[in-house]
Design an enzyme around this catalytic site. Structure first.
Site, short mmCIF file in Angstrom:
data_model
loop_
_atom_site.label_atom_id
_atom_site.label_comp_id
_atom_site.label_asym_id
_atom_site.label_seq_id
_atom_site.Cartn_x
_atom_site.Cartn_y
_atom_site.Cartn_z
N ARG A 18 -8.47 -0.67 -8.44
CA ARG A 18 -8.79 -0.82 -7.22
C ARG A 18 -9.29 -0.31 -5.38
O ARG A 18 -10.78 0.20 -5.53
CB ARG A 18 -7.88 -1.96 -6.23
CG ARG A 18 -8.29 -3.72 -7.33
CD ARG A 18 -7.88 -4.34 -6.39
NE ARG A 18 -5.76 -4.06 -6.94
CZ ARG A 18 -5.02 -4.27 -6.31
NH1 ARG A 18 -4.99 -5.72 -5.31
NH2 ARG A 18 -4.47 -3.91 -6.19
N ASN A 36 -7.81 -8.15 -8.26
CA ASN A 36 -7.09 -8.00 -9.89
C ASN A 36 -7.54 -9.34 -9.47
O ASN A 36 -7.24 -10.24 -8.66
CB ASN A 36 -5.80 -7.32 -9.24
CG ASN A 36 -5.52 -6.11 -9.50
OD1 ASN A 36 -6.50 -5.29 -10.17
ND2 ASN A 36 -4.35 -5.72 -9.12
#
Length: 89
Positions: A18, A36
């Site tokens: 990320r 996520n």
């Protein structure tokens, strides 16, 4: 301006995916978000000009060096004018 919803499968959590995506999005001038998912995937929405979105999709298909991307699903979305790129919880 185009927008895409992306689900990335593989070893993509716990490897900085990320945060690396946020850096790449900033480099490309992409808006959107990444997070996520409970099923072990990484989900993102990316928005920008077509060339930048295609470049971001190519990056997501391989991810950062520590990740192992096994597959990716991409769907079209309507642009919403999102200029910033955020890492969501």
């Amino acid at each position: 301006m185009i927008r895409r919803h992306v689900v990335v499968r593989g070893m993509v959590q716990g490897v900085g995916f990320r945060y690396s995506a946020r850096l790449e999005a900033a480099r490309l001038g992409i808006g959107g978000w990444v997070r996520n998912s409970a099923d072990g995937t990484v989900e993102a929405e990316i928005e920008g000009d077509e060339a930048s979105v295609e470049a971001m999709l190519a990056w997501l298909a391989s991810g950062p060096p520590e990740s192992i991307v096994e597959g990716m699903d991409v769907a079209e979305r309507e642009p919403v004018g999102e200029g910033a790129f955020d890492v969501a919880d």
